[in-house]
Structure formats: structure tokens, C-alpha cells
Scaffold this motif. Structure first.
Motif, PDB file in Angstrom:
ATOM      1  N   HIS A 246      14.041   2.176  -2.803  1.00 32.58           N
ATOM      2  CA  HIS A 246      14.559   0.893  -3.282  1.00 32.58           C
ATOM      3  C   HIS A 246      14.495   0.797  -4.805  1.00 32.58           C
ATOM      4  N   PHE A 247      13.402   1.218  -5.387  1.00 29.71           N
ATOM      5  CA  PHE A 247      13.279   1.155  -6.841  1.00 29.71           C
ATOM      6  C   PHE A 247      14.316   2.062  -7.515  1.00 29.71           C
ATOM      7  N   LYS A 248      14.532   3.238  -6.956  1.00 29.06           N
ATOM      8  CA  LYS A 248      15.509   4.165  -7.526  1.00 29.06           C
ATOM      9  C   LYS A 248      16.920   3.579  -7.464  1.00 29.06           C
ATOM     10  N   ALA A 249      17.195   2.803  -6.418  1.00 28.77           N
ATOM     11  CA  ALA A 249      18.510   2.183  -6.249  1.00 28.77           C
ATOM     12  C   ALA A 249      18.645   0.879  -7.036  1.00 28.77           C
ATOM     13  N   GLY A 250      17.616   0.507  -7.771  1.00 33.66           N
ATOM     14  CA  GLY A 250      17.663  -0.729  -8.539  1.00 33.66           C
ATOM     15  C   GLY A 250      17.508  -1.970  -7.684  1.00 33.66           C
ATOM     16  N   GLU A 251      16.911  -1.803  -6.527  1.00 32.57           N
ATOM     17  CA  GLU A 251      16.731  -2.920  -5.583  1.00 32.57           C
ATOM     18  C   GLU A 251      15.293  -3.434  -5.610  1.00 32.57           C
ATOM     19  N   MET A 252      15.072  -4.518  -4.884  1.00 31.26           N
ATOM     20  CA  MET A 252      13.774  -5.195  -4.822  1.00 31.26           C
ATOM     21  C   MET A 252      13.308  -5.565  -6.238  1.00 31.26           C
ATOM     22  N   PRO A 253      14.106  -6.350  -6.958  1.00 28.62           N
ATOM     23  CA  PRO A 253      13.787  -6.667  -8.349  1.00 28.62           C
ATOM     24  C   PRO A 253      12.486  -7.433  -8.538  1.00 28.62           C
ATOM     25  N   ASN A 254      12.093  -8.249  -7.577  1.00 29.62           N
ATOM     26  CA  ASN A 254      10.870  -9.041  -7.746  1.00 29.62           C
ATOM     27  C   ASN A 254       9.609  -8.184  -7.623  1.00 29.62           C
ATOM     28  N   LEU A 255       9.617  -7.292  -6.642  1.00 27.51           N
ATOM     29  CA  LEU A 255       8.477  -6.386  -6.519  1.00 27.51           C
ATOM     30  C   LEU A 255       8.456  -5.408  -7.687  1.00 27.51           C
ATOM     31  N   LYS A 256       9.617  -4.985  -8.120  1.00 26.97           N
ATOM     32  CA  LYS A 256       9.692  -4.061  -9.248  1.00 26.97           C
ATOM     33  C   LYS A 256       9.219  -4.731 -10.534  1.00 26.97           C
ATOM     34  N   ALA A 257       9.552  -6.013 -10.711  1.00 28.09           N
ATOM     35  CA  ALA A 257       9.097  -6.749 -11.890  1.00 28.09           C
ATOM     36  C   ALA A 257       7.585  -6.930 -11.869  1.00 28.09           C
ATOM     37  N   LEU A 258       7.039  -7.182 -10.683  1.00 23.26           N
ATOM     38  CA  LEU A 258       5.579  -7.296 -10.560  1.00 23.26           C
ATOM     39  C   LEU A 258       4.922  -5.986 -10.959  1.00 23.26           C
ATOM     40  N   ASN A 259       5.501  -4.885 -10.510  1.00 21.37           N
ATOM     41  CA  ASN A 259       4.994  -3.569 -10.861  1.00 21.37           C
ATOM     42  C   ASN A 259       5.101  -3.337 -12.372  1.00 21.37           C
ATOM     43  N   GLY A 260       6.224  -3.760 -12.974  1.00 19.30           N
ATOM     44  CA  GLY A 260       6.404  -3.590 -14.409  1.00 19.30           C
ATOM     45  C   GLY A 260       5.419  -4.396 -15.227  1.00 19.30           C
ATOM     46  N   GLU A 261       5.108  -5.589 -14.747  1.00 23.99           N
ATOM     47  CA  GLU A 261       4.132  -6.446 -15.422  1.00 23.99           C
ATOM     48  C   GLU A 261       2.724  -5.904 -15.283  1.00 23.99           C
ATOM     49  N   GLY A 262       2.436  -5.360 -14.112  1.00 21.35           N
ATOM     50  CA  GLY A 262       1.087  -4.891 -13.828  1.00 21.35           C
ATOM     51  C   GLY A 262       1.020  -3.396 -13.631  1.00 21.35           C
ATOM     52  N   ASN A 263       0.671  -2.967 -12.401  1.00 25.03           N
ATOM     53  CA  ASN A 263       0.509  -1.550 -12.147  1.00 25.03           C
ATOM     54  C   ASN A 263       0.581  -1.283 -10.650  1.00 25.03           C
ATOM     55  N   ALA A 264       0.446  -0.014 -10.290  1.00 23.12           N
ATOM     56  CA  ALA A 264       0.511   0.383  -8.888  1.00 23.12           C
ATOM     57  C   ALA A 264      -0.591   1.375  -8.571  1.00 23.12           C
ATOM     58  N   SER A 265      -1.095   1.303  -7.355  1.00 21.50           N
ATOM     59  CA  SER A 265      -2.069   2.267  -6.845  1.00 21.50           C
ATOM     60  C   SER A 265      -1.481   2.962  -5.622  1.00 21.50           C
ATOM     61  N   THR A 266      -1.618   4.260  -5.572  1.00 27.30           N
ATOM     62  CA  THR A 266      -1.218   5.030  -4.399  1.00 27.30           C
ATOM     63  C   THR A 266      -2.400   5.074  -3.441  1.00 27.30           C
ATOM     64  N   LEU A 267      -2.216   4.541  -2.254  1.00 24.30           N
ATOM     65  CA  LEU A 267      -3.308   4.446  -1.283  1.00 24.30           C
ATOM     66  C   LEU A 267      -3.069   5.372  -0.096  1.00 24.30           C
ATOM     67  N   GLN A 268      -4.151   5.735   0.534  1.00 24.05           N
ATOM     68  CA  GLN A 268      -4.105   6.572   1.737  1.00 24.05           C
ATOM     69  C   GLN A 268      -4.988   5.967   2.817  1.00 24.05           C
ATOM     70  N   ILE A 269      -4.577   6.172   4.051  1.00 25.32           N
ATOM     71  CA  ILE A 269      -5.443   5.907   5.188  1.00 25.32           C
ATOM     72  C   ILE A 269      -6.130   7.226   5.503  1.00 25.32           C
ATOM     73  N   LEU A 270      -7.441   7.196   5.629  1.00 23.48           N
ATOM     74  CA  LEU A 270      -8.199   8.435   5.755  1.00 23.48           C
ATOM     75  C   LEU A 270      -8.847   8.641   7.115  1.00 23.48           C
ATOM     76  N   ASP A 271      -9.277   7.562   7.738  1.00 31.36           N
ATOM     77  CA  ASP A 271     -10.133   7.760   8.911  1.00 31.36           C
ATOM     78  C   ASP A 271      -9.990   6.662   9.954  1.00 31.36           C
ATOM     79  N   ARG A 272      -8.762   6.202  10.165  1.00 35.69           N
ATOM     80  CA  ARG A 272      -8.538   5.192  11.195  1.00 35.69           C
ATOM     81  C   ARG A 272      -7.128   5.335  11.745  1.00 35.69           C
ATOM     82  N   ALA A 273      -6.883   4.696  12.882  1.00 31.59           N
ATOM     83  CA  ALA A 273      -5.545   4.686  13.454  1.00 31.59           C
ATOM     84  C   ALA A 273      -4.596   3.958  12.502  1.00 31.59           C
ATOM     85  N   THR A 274      -3.366   4.456  12.384  1.00 31.01           N
ATOM     86  CA  THR A 274      -2.393   3.834  11.496  1.00 31.01           C
ATOM     87  C   THR A 274      -1.596   2.789  12.280  1.00 31.01           C
ATOM     88  N   CYS A 275      -2.283   1.727  12.643  1.00 29.11           N
ATOM     89  CA  CYS A 275      -1.666   0.648  13.405  1.00 29.11           C
ATOM     90  C   CYS A 275      -2.035  -0.699  12.787  1.00 29.11           C
TER      91      CYS A 275
END
Length: 397
Positions: free
Chosen positions: A129-158
């Protein structure tokens, strides 16, 4: 079929004590381990201690995801799901991390926190979505602040266990929620709402979910009816995850809702917020809903994600109009990712993310780090909590 009788007093004592009461990690579970490993569980607590593992390097390499020398029920479930996924999707490529920016300036703590969960929003879709120039509000929030890449390590992904760990920072075994079909109410005092309220009684706590079943406060009767409708019941649930926690919340709404309805429920609550600090949680059931019904790569799921961004924009605009935005830490995240190849599920989907208006975020973390981030912002001494969260704050000092 094995019948499980919940040993309330035994497990309540162990869960309340937490890992800190033991010289070694200890996370007992109320559901039995995989049959292939059950013979190792000498004391029947459905947890393999270092002593029970006996230094079996191969076993530890396979199942000990957090490298603490022990093996939990949830680690076994996670690894077995992972191994099945690797066979089903041999060409699976992990989505790239989100772009993390360097930051400067002094750390800031915010008066309020708004935590938003977009159910089943895979990290690869953020990139698309970001590459396509979409989701402008979430992208603006990211531009104002920052992003963390998260992982699930030891639980069911539900969804059910994903939110239970997100809103406590604790292991599935500790919160008594290990899957969508194996759960009890989270013990009193364990959620971020209760913990911040205990330290600041003036804190306004708001909980709005769009899934009564998986992110709600089902009664025991409702919970058991849900379980038996999906599969033969082999235990009796005491109720949904937030059945006890909701007693301490100022506003609680877990009625099933679509995206438009969820936003309509949230906006009036934001409009009521005043001078008191607040912690607000908002859960949108999309794009998980459309992914299960149509597939994760379908036009329906695509449009659902775009609509979410429109509603995020409305929420952010109201916070600004009310003069609350600058004093509010906004955390937008997800409970799990999505299986590839236009799948209709997320059997093993550990690639998640967090986007915030706060620039001072760590680049990487675990999904269990979300709750400690909230507590850290409110200056709660995480190490003093019993049980203490297993994650750590994403806020960089």
C-alpha cells in the motif's frame, strides 16, 4: 478423547506466582502437551523444565524459541505450525522490515495512549500500500513518527491469544489464553487497563472491540457454546479473555461490528475525553474478516484495508480537533500476519509491525512488547509488576 479438568487451585497458584517465584523459567499450562513430548513432563504441569529436558540439545534447538532453556506449550504449538507452513509454502519469503528512521532529541512521555489493532494486517501489505501511494493517514503517521518491525516468536498466530498477549505483555500460559479455542478469562489485574488504573485511578480506560468472541468478554455459557460449535469440547471454559478485566474499565464495548460501525463507536468516546489522561484500545476486525471469507490477496481484502485508513484519518482528525493529538501516543499494530498465496487463514503468520507518531521507537521487537510500551509511557515500573511482562518497551530512551 482426553478429558481435561481445570485444576483451579493448582494452576491459579502457579500462574499468580509467575516465573519470578522460581529459580528457573516456569510457565505451567492447563492443556496437555503434544503426545510426542508428554512423556518428558514428569510433574504433569504441561511445561518442560530444564531438568526435564535434560540438556537435549536437539530438542532445545527445535522448540526453545526464546532460548531460556525451557519449553512451553505455546512454543511447541508455534514450532509445529511453522514446520507445517514450511512444507505447504516452501518458497515463502519473509516480508521486509519496515523502514526505521534515525531520531534525535529528548525522550517524550505522552499524557494519553491510543492503541489500535487492525486484525490480520500482514506486514507485506503495508509495503504494498505504501509503495502504491495508498493509506495516506497511516503513512503520514509513520512519517511523523516511526515504525517497528515486530515478530511473533512463541505463540499461536491467532486473534484471541494475539490480543491477550498484546494487552498484557505476558505469555499465553500466564494469561490462560493459548488459542482461539483454549482459553479462560485473563486473571484479574494482568491487563494494561487494570495496571495503569491501579497506579492512577483518574485514568480513563476505554475498550472497543469488534469481535465479541475473540476480543471480548463472553460469559462461560457463551464461550463453551462457541467452542463446542467448532470442535468437540474437552474442557470447560470459565469465559472470554476480558470477562474479569472489563470490571475495571470505564467504557467497554465488545459487540460484533464492521469497520464503519467500529469507527462510529469510537468517535463519540473520543469526543467525551477531557482533562483526565486516558488509555483507549480500539480493535478493527478487518482485514481479517475479508481475508477469511475471500482470501488475503483479493479485491475485497484490498478495499477493506483502504477503508481502515479512511477511518484512521477520521479518528486522528477528531483527536486534533479536541486538542488531544499532541499529547497522545498513538500505536497502530496487528495481532498476526497472513498466510501467503491468497490464503484464507493465518495458521503460521508471525510477521507483524507497529507504526506510531512517536519517533523514538526501537527498530525491531516482538509482538509481546506492545503492552510494556504502553506501561513504560505511563511510567509504570515494569520490573515491579507481578507477574512482570515478558516483553520490553519499544520506546527508545
Amino acid at each position: 478423547m482426553l478429558k481435561i479438568k481445570t485444576k483451579k487451585m493448582f494452576f491459579a497458584a502457579l500462574l499468580f506466582a509467575g516465573a519470578g517465584a522460581f529459580a528457573q523459567p516456569h510457565y505451567p499450562c492447563e492443556w496437555p502437551l503434544d503426545k510426542s513430548l508428554r512423556h518428558l513432563d514428569k510433574n504433569g504441569d504441561n511445561f518442560l523444565s530444564p531438568a526435564e529436558i535434560g540438556g537435549d540439545a536437539a530438542l532445545l534447538e527445535r522448540f526453545d524459541m526464546d532460548k531460556d532453556g525451557a519449553i512451553t506449550y505455546s512454543e511447541i504449538e508455534f514450532v509445529e505450525d511453522k514446520e507445517k507452513a514450511k512444507k505447504k509454502y516452501p518458497d515463502y519469503v519473509k516480508p521486509a522490515p519496515l523502514v526505521h528512521k534515525a531520531f534525535e532529541g529528548a525522550p517524550k512521555k505522552y499524557k494519553n495512549v491510543l492503541l489500535i489493532s487492525l486484525d490480520g494486517f500482514d506486514r507485506r501489505k503495508i509495503h504494498e500500500h505504501f509503495k502504491a501511494g495508498e493509506m495516506p493517514n497511516l503513512k503520514a503517521l509513520n512519517g511523523e513518527g516511526n515504525a517497528s518491525t515486530l515478530q511473533i516468536l512463541d505463540r499461536a498466530t491467532c486473534t484471541k491469544v494475539g490480543h491477550a498477549t498484546m494487552l498484557t505483555g505476558l505469555r499465553p500460559e500466564t494469561v490462560r489464553v493459548v488459542s482461539n479455542s483454549k482459553f479462560h478469562p485473563i486473571p484479574r489485574g494482568y491487563t494494561i487497563f487494570e495496571r495503569v488504573k491501579e497506579r492512577n485511578p483518574d485514568m480513563t480506560t476505554v475498550f472497543i472491540s469488534s469481535k465479541h468472541g475473540n476480543v471480548g468478554a463472553q460469559t462461560a455459557e457463551e464461550a463453551n457454546a462457541t467452542i463446542s460449535a467448532k470442535e468437540p469440547a474437552d474442557y470447560v471454559s470459565e469465559g472470554g479473555p476480558y470477562l474479569l478485566a472489563k470490571e475495571k474499565m470505564d467504557f467497554f464495548d465488545d459487540a460484533d461490528k464492521l469497520t464503519e460501525e467500529t469507527a462510529k463507536a469510537a468517535l463519540p468516546q473520543i469526543a467525551k475525553l477531557g482533562e483526565k489522561p486516558f488509555l483507549m484500545f480500539l480493535h478493527f476486525r478487518s482485514p481479517d474478516l475479508e481475508g477469511h471469507k475471500y482470501g488475503g490477496d483479493t479485491p475485497e481484502a484490498y478495499e477493506a484495508r483502504k477503508l481502515l485508513d479512511v477511518k484512521l484519518g477520521e479518528i486522528f482528525a477528531l483527536l486534533k480537533a479536541r486538542g488531544l493529538y499532541d499529547d497522545t501516543l498513538i500505536l497502530v499494530t496487528t495481532d498476526h500476519g497472513w498466510d501467503p498465496e491468497n490464503a484464507k487463514g493465518h495458521k503460521w503468520a508471525p510477521d507483524t509491525w507497529l507504526i506510531s507518531n512517536c519517533p523514538r521507537l526501537r527498530a525491531e521487537g516482538l509482538s509481546v512488547d506492545v503492552a510494556p510500551t504502553v506501561l513504560d509511557n505511563f511510567n509504570v515500573d515494569i520490573s515491579s509488576l507481578k507477574p512482570a511482562p515478558n516483553g520490553k518497551s519499544l520506546l527508545a530512551n
